[in-house]
Every structure is written in structure tokens, then in C-alpha cells.
Design an enzyme around this catalytic site. Structure first.
Site, PDB file in Angstrom:
ATOM      1  N   GLU A 290      11.766  15.097  -9.311  1.00 25.18           N
ATOM      2  CA  GLU A 290      10.289  14.947  -8.659  1.00 25.18           C
ATOM      3  C   GLU A 290       9.660  16.024  -8.311  1.00 25.18           C
ATOM      4  O   GLU A 290       8.465  16.395  -8.673  1.00 25.18           O
ATOM      5  CB  GLU A 290      10.463  14.094  -7.334  1.00 25.18           C
ATOM      6  CG  GLU A 290      10.661  12.740  -7.819  1.00 25.18           C
ATOM      7  CD  GLU A 290      11.307  11.913  -6.297  1.00 25.18           C
ATOM      8  OE1 GLU A 290      10.939  10.420  -6.517  1.00 25.18           O
ATOM      9  OE2 GLU A 290      11.758  12.293  -5.575  1.00 25.18           O
TER      10      GLU A 290
ATOM     11  N   LYS B 267       5.847   6.174   7.063  1.00 29.20           N
ATOM     12  CA  LYS B 267       6.675   7.586   6.389  1.00 29.20           C
ATOM     13  C   LYS B 267       5.964   8.610   7.399  1.00 29.20           C
ATOM     14  O   LYS B 267       6.139   9.790   7.243  1.00 29.20           O
ATOM     15  CB  LYS B 267       6.301   7.621   4.957  1.00 29.20           C
ATOM     16  CG  LYS B 267       6.768   6.506   4.230  1.00 29.20           C
ATOM     17  CD  LYS B 267       8.113   6.552   4.329  1.00 29.20           C
ATOM     18  CE  LYS B 267       8.586   5.392   3.438  1.00 29.20           C
ATOM     19  NZ  LYS B 267       8.211   4.983   2.052  1.00 29.20           N
TER      20      LYS B 267
ATOM     21  N   GLY C 232      13.523  12.561  -1.480  1.00 31.43           N
ATOM     22  CA  GLY C 232      15.100  12.347  -2.083  1.00 31.43           C
ATOM     23  C   GLY C 232      15.886  11.272  -1.449  1.00 31.43           C
ATOM     24  O   GLY C 232      17.106  11.082  -1.678  1.00 31.43           O
TER      25      GLY C 232
ATOM     26  N   ALA D 239       7.558   9.250  -0.615  1.00 25.05           N
ATOM     27  CA  ALA D 239       7.832  10.337   0.253  1.00 25.05           C
ATOM     28  C   ALA D 239       8.820   9.483   1.384  1.00 25.05           C
ATOM     29  O   ALA D 239       8.203   8.446   1.700  1.00 25.05           O
ATOM     30  CB  ALA D 239       6.719  11.202   0.898  1.00 25.05           C
ATOM     31  N   ASP D 240       9.657  10.161   1.811  1.00 30.42           N
ATOM     32  CA  ASP D 240      10.509   9.401   2.922  1.00 30.42           C
ATOM     33  C   ASP D 240       9.790   9.736   4.353  1.00 30.42           C
ATOM     34  O   ASP D 240       9.845   9.151   5.209  1.00 30.42           O
ATOM     35  CB  ASP D 240      12.025   9.650   2.798  1.00 30.42           C
ATOM     36  CG  ASP D 240      12.515   9.433   1.560  1.00 30.42           C
ATOM     37  OD1 ASP D 240      12.793   8.237   1.307  1.00 30.42           O
ATOM     38  OD2 ASP D 240      12.926  10.374   0.981  1.00 30.42           O
TER      39      ASP D 240
HETATM   40  C1  5RP Z   1      13.100   9.411  -4.248  1.00 31.68           C
HETATM   41  C2  5RP Z   1      12.034   9.536  -3.241  1.00 31.68           C
HETATM   42  C3  5RP Z   1      11.056   8.373  -2.988  1.00 31.68           C
HETATM   43  O1  5RP Z   1       9.644   8.907  -3.290  1.00 31.68           O
HETATM   44  C4  5RP Z   1      11.134   8.152  -1.489  1.00 31.68           C
HETATM   45  O2  5RP Z   1      12.296   7.746  -1.218  1.00 31.68           O
HETATM   46  C5  5RP Z   1      10.147   7.132  -1.065  1.00 31.68           C
HETATM   47  O3  5RP Z   1      10.505   5.911  -1.682  1.00 31.68           O
HETATM   48  P1  5RP Z   1       9.951   4.486  -1.310  1.00 31.68           P
HETATM   49  O4  5RP Z   1       8.587   4.624  -1.894  1.00 31.68           O
HETATM   50  O5  5RP Z   1      10.601   3.310  -1.924  1.00 31.68           O
HETATM   51  O6  5RP Z   1       9.925   4.534   0.224  1.00 31.68           O
HETATM   52  O7  5RP Z   1      12.090  10.790  -2.880  1.00 31.68           O
HETATM   53  O8  5RP Z   1      13.869  10.542  -4.403  1.00 31.68           O
END
Ligand code: 5RP
Length: 235
Positions: A115, A133, A107, A89-90
Site C-alpha cells: 500500500e 478512524k 496495516g 486507514a486504521d
Molecule cells: C490494510 C489497511 C486497511 O486500509 C485498513 O486496515 C482499513 O481497513 P478497513 O477499510 O477495512 O477499515 O491498512 O493493511
């Protein structure tokens, strides 16, 4: 792979912990991103040691990695159920006093449509994250995957909702990011989001929006890896 902030040690810890939940015979949804990649690698290791699983990837990236580490693949329409989905997740809303606790913004990798499909279909959805996050206030931009012909009219609708849309630009190509589904992405700033459920409903209602990156009431647990431990958030 796209790089995001956060320590790789922390991401690995979260990913490995989520992979521990995978049991023999499971159908597993494989999210996208650098944190989920650690879970995919750990599941691959378990498969090589005899674990029997089938996985549903949510992007070109997660499919490639799953193939590399020899995880047998399947598709959503070929299974009766998805036992577990693991995804990054972001942003994760970490506010146990809020009814929106556990809401995600996803996203960042432009993979949120597939997803959400797989995460929502799963009996259990586990998020893997590092502390960068977590937030007690959702205010990051919301990615909207939009049909290419719809980007300008969707942008107008987003303005009407007091949002500020930006067409996501590609980094190693001229022009916009094109998703795995052949669509475009509008990153939409709304400032602090007090009512994620209400905003999610309004975004879903815009013609031309394929999917938005607000994941409301989907996550069951978040594993937050840190450099020296692991925090478990139940939502
Ligand atoms: C992709 C996503 C990813 O899960 C989100 O960007 C997290 O990525 P990361 O684990 O590299 O920080 O939503 O669409």
C-alpha cells in the site's frame, strides 16, 4: 474479508466518492480493506459502463476483487505514473493545527508495505474512511512487517524504543499471520505518538523491518463517509 468497526453505509459513501475521481485513461492504485472494496466495486461498475482505466492492486484481496469486477490490471513497473491511489486507514490524524495532520496508521490487514509503495508513487492519494478512524491523538499500535528471521531482533529494538511488540497471530490457522509477501507482522504499542515523523524514521532504520504502518505526509484528502453524508478533509 477482515472486518473492522464502522458502518458499512458510511464506508460505501466514502468509497463511492473516491471512485468518482477516477478519469478516463487513469492508472489507479487500489488499496486494501472493507472501505476501499466499495471504491473498487464502484470503479468496476464504471469500467463496465465504458471507463478506460488500469489498476495496480496492493494485496491478494484487492487483486481478487478487481478481477471479479473486471478492472484491467497492471503493475508499478509497467506504468510511467500512477494518477490516483485510493486506500483505507486504521487511524487518520484529524488535527488541522498539527503539522502531522493527515498522518495515517495502516496495516490492520497486513498489506501496508505494498500500500505504501503504491500510495507514495501516486500523484494524488485519497483516503477513504468512516468516522471511527478519525483521531486527534495517534496512539494505536503500529504494525511492522518484518522478515520472518528478524522478528525477535526487531522486537528487541522496539523494546529499546519503549514500544511493546506483539507478533500478530492468525485467526484461522495456528501460528502467526503471514503477509502476502511471506513476512510476519509485529503490532507495536508506543502509547501516544507525539512525533510520528521521528518514530517513522527510527522504525525504518531497524534492520529486518520491511515496512511500518505510519504513513507520514502522504495523504492529500480523506473522504469520511457518515451514515447520512460525507466530510472532506484536506491535509
Ligand atoms: C490494510 C489497511 C486497511 O486500509 C485498513 O486496515 C482499513 O481497513 P478497513 O477499510 O477495512 O477499515 O491498512 O493493511
Amino acid at each position: 474479508m477482515k472486518t473492522t468497526g464502522g458502518s458499512d453505509v458510511a464506508k460505501r459513501r466514502a468509497g463511492k466518492q473516491a471512485a468518482e475521481e477516477v478519469e478516463d485513461g487513469f492508472v489507479v492504485g487500489l488499496g486494501t480493506g472493507s472501505t476501499t472494496a466499495h471504491a473498487i466495486e464502484a470503479i468496476g461498475e464504471a469500467v463496465r459502463e465504458g471507463l478506460d482505466v488500469r489498476a495496480i492492486p496492493t494485496s491478494f484481496q484487492s487483486r481478487q476483487l478487481a478481477l471479479e469486477v473486471s478492472i484491467p490490471l497492471t503493475t508499478l513497473d509497467a506504468v510511467d505514473a500512477v494518477d490516483l491511489a485510493i486506500d483505507g486507514a486504521d487511524r487518520v490524524l484529524d488535527d488541522p493545527d498539527s503539522s502531522a495532520d493527515g498522518t495515517l496508521i495502516k496495516g490492520g490487514g497486513g498489506a501496508h508495505t505494498r500500500e505504501k509503495l503504491v500510495d507514495a508513487a501516486a500523484d494524488r492519494f485519497v483516503v477513504v474512511a468512516d468516522p471511527s478512524k478519525l483521531t486527534d491523538r495517534l496512539e494505536a499500535p503500529i504494525p511492522l512487517e518484518v522478515l520472518p528471521d528478524a522478528h525477535s531482533v526487531v522486537a528487541e529494538e522496539v523494546h529499546d524504543l519503549d514500544g511493546d511488540p506483539t507478533l500478530r497471530a492468525a485467526e484461522a490457522k495456528d501460528g502467526p499471520v503471514v503477509t502476502d509477501n511471506g513476512n510476519l507482522v509485529l503490532d507495536c504499542e508506543f502509547g501516544p505518538i507525539a512525533d510520528p515523523d521521528g518514530l517513522a524514521t527510527r522504525l525504518s532504520a531497524i534492520p529486518g523491518v520491511v515496512e511500518h504502518g505510519l504513513f507520514v505526509d502522504l495523504a492529500d484528502t480523506t473522504y469520511v463517509g457518515t451514515t447520512d453524508g460525507l466530510e472532506v478533509l484536506e491535509h
